[in-house]
Design a protein around this motif. Structure first.
Motif: not given
Length: 247
Positions: A152-179
């Protein structure tokens, strides 16, 4: 082995150990006896849960992220259910009985030769997003389980990689840590619970600081589970094409 069977097997093992120590070691007898009873209780609860899920319907929606494909119709068990889905469009959830279903993808208004046919087992009480995407130049249907519950009162999220021409990625906060680390093609990250907010992300080549593209202004709303689908690089803007979906 099902979860119910696993708990029953553990209960049997602990029951045997309890009997073995009944007279030689009262403490171990009591210890294993309690574990025997706890696993019997877990087996009973799991059995009720599994029986309930059989009677509950499943939910399913389709996301069209096959960029080179024209609009599609998706037939379920021979019936056209999801119609005229173009690139980057998603359907709403539809309810289906638990069990096996036949899915056929056709060009819009065509019914002679499907682009893809697939049998899919739907589990009761479960929500699915099926992504129609290209992999190795062939159309494929990728099922992802959606988990809509949010504290309650929170949010949640995830990422799914469906870009076939792209390598494996890390998702990071801009100028911050990897999430999320090393999300490869066709892979989903775990969900992360956060306070509702707007976040700027960078997609980095996995294991490096090199920014592949930016994902600015991602808004995560209260009491909402969001999935961000990375679907490719827009060469005009040099940004990742993405789609945000919520239940």
């Amino acid at each position: 082995m099902s979860d119910t069977q696993s708990f029953l097997q553990k209960a049997k093992t602990y029951g045997l150990l309890s009997s073995y120590y009944q007279y030689s070691n009262p403490k171990l007898h009591e210890y294993y006896s309690q574990k025997h009873l706890k696993n019997l209780e877990k087996a009973s609860q799991q059995l009720k849960y599994e029986q309930m899920k059989v009677t509950l319907p499943a939910q399913m929606r389709i996301l069209q992220v096959a960029s080179a494909a024209p609009s599609m119709d998706i037939h379920v068990n021979g019936v056209p259910i999801f119609k005229n889905l173009s690139f980057k469009e998603s359907s709403r959830y539809m309810t289906f009985p638990a069990g096996r279903h036949q899915l056929d993808i056709y060009l819009n208004e065509e019914t002679r030769s499907p682009l893809l046919s697939r049998n899919l087992e739907l589990e009761g009480g479960t929500s699915y997003t099926l992504a129609a995407a290209f992999a190795n130049e062939s159309l494929t249907l990728l099922p992802f389980i959606d988990l809509p519950f949010v504290p309650q009162n929170e949010a949640k999220f995830r990422f799914i990689h469906l870009a076939r021409a792209m390598p494996s990625v890390d998702i990071a906060v801009k100028d911050g840590d990897v999430v999320f680390e090393e999300i490869s093609f066709q892979q989903a990250s775990d969900y992360l619970t956060i306070h509702p907010m707007i976040v700027d992300f960078d997609a980095r080549e996995a294991g490096t600081k090199r920014i592949v593209s930016s994902l600015p202004d991602m808004e995560f709303k209260e009491n909402t589970a969001s999935t961000l689908y990375i679907i490719g690089l827009n060469h005009e803007t040099d940004r990742l094409e993405s789609i945000m979906l919520s239940p």
